[in-house]
Design a protein around this motif. Sequence first.
Motif, mmCIF file in Angstrom:
data_model
loop_
_atom_site.group_PDB
_atom_site.id
_atom_site.type_symbol
_atom_site.label_atom_id
_atom_site.label_comp_id
_atom_site.label_asym_id
_atom_site.label_seq_id
_atom_site.Cartn_x
_atom_site.Cartn_y
_atom_site.Cartn_z
ATOM 1 N N ASP A 1 8.790 -0.751 38.054
ATOM 2 C CA ASP A 1 7.500 -1.300 37.652
ATOM 3 C C ASP A 1 6.490 -0.235 37.225
ATOM 4 N N GLN A 2 6.733 1.040 37.570
ATOM 5 C CA GLN A 2 5.769 2.101 37.260
ATOM 6 C C GLN A 2 6.302 3.109 36.237
ATOM 7 N N LEU A 3 7.331 2.733 35.511
ATOM 8 C CA LEU A 3 7.922 3.669 34.552
ATOM 9 C C LEU A 3 6.906 4.167 33.528
ATOM 10 N N ASN A 4 6.149 3.248 32.956
ATOM 11 C CA ASN A 4 5.205 3.647 31.904
ATOM 12 C C ASN A 4 4.173 4.636 32.411
ATOM 13 N N GLU A 5 3.735 4.459 33.638
ATOM 14 C CA GLU A 5 2.676 5.322 34.175
ATOM 15 C C GLU A 5 3.201 6.641 34.716
ATOM 16 N N LEU A 6 4.502 6.748 34.909
ATOM 17 C CA LEU A 6 5.063 7.966 35.489
ATOM 18 C C LEU A 6 5.973 8.735 34.536
ATOM 19 N N ILE A 7 6.161 8.231 33.327
ATOM 20 C CA ILE A 7 7.071 8.860 32.392
ATOM 21 C C ILE A 7 6.708 10.314 32.113
ATOM 22 N N ASN A 8 5.429 10.632 32.072
ATOM 23 C CA ASN A 8 5.020 12.003 31.771
ATOM 24 C C ASN A 8 5.082 12.925 32.986
ATOM 25 N N ASP A 9 5.251 12.351 34.164
ATOM 26 C CA ASP A 9 5.264 13.148 35.387
ATOM 27 C C ASP A 9 6.664 13.503 35.861
ATOM 28 N N PHE A 10 7.650 12.689 35.479
ATOM 29 C CA PHE A 10 9.015 12.887 35.960
ATOM 30 C C PHE A 10 9.942 13.310 34.822
ATOM 31 N N ASP A 11 10.971 14.070 35.175
ATOM 32 C CA ASP A 11 11.845 14.700 34.192
ATOM 33 C C ASP A 11 13.098 13.897 33.884
#
Length: 300
Positions: free
Chosen positions: A210-220
């Motif tokens: 559910d949080q992919l869009n908000e965390l895409i730039n934080d995780f590799d």
Amino acid sequence: MFYRNCFAASLLVLACSQLTACNSDSSSESSDHQESGIWQPKPGTSWHWQLENYDNLDISKDAEAFDIDLFEGAEGGDDSIISSLKDNGKRVICYFSAGTREDWRPDATEFSEDAVIANGEMADWPGEVWLDINNEAVLNENIKPIMEARLDLAQSAGCDAVEPDNVDGYINTDETKGIITYDDQLNYNKWLANAAHSRGLSIGLKNDVDQLNELINDFDFAVNEQCYAYGNECVSYEDTFLKNNKAVFVQEYYEDGSEGEISQQEFENNACPYFLEAGISALWKEGFNLNGENVLSCGE
């Protein structure tokens, strides 16, 4: 613990509302990470996931990345499993739980009494209790320092990356009692990513679709269990991690045909064609114990 509880799974196909901006930010971050020496696994990177039974770990297995337990992998110093894998040219992802206290871990007694949610035990994993990341004081004074020590161990042991598990407690409301909010989880996951990157470690987002869009730039990269079995929620990674040239590692299971499981035939005939086309690195396992036995990958 290792695999997602069935009640927590739901199909949610996400769309990035500012896709151009997301891609631009991610590309910039990717370049920064490469310049700083942080490993950036790409779609299609082969992997092997084994969290136990290390007497039977085949380090010569044809896989670029091995995902193993942090604590067991680091034992032995220069003679550790991590060192052996690195000597054999493997990338090493180190697993630990960032959202629960496991009573068998060497640092379990360092968690304060109020660091865990009252009656927040995991139904399927005796001895494992959800952490209360909603309690700001205990989060900052107790939980985060323990996680920092784990990341320090990962760095000193030679891990290339970390896989913090149980970072979606906000949707497991039956066990977390609704105490953990969406924003609690988002902020904690971002903190974990920053803490890993500051140590030169790559970091994977475990489940938390559910949080992919908000965390895409934080995780590799991303790690997901049973995304195909749950209505193919794997498609949620297409416009997020995959579109940003970040690997997605998937594990599917089969035990007795219950919800959330797919047979070997379905994996090979239906799931694998999708995984290969999408660039997802997928494994299938007979049984839920991640012991390295009875594992298939697409194309085998």
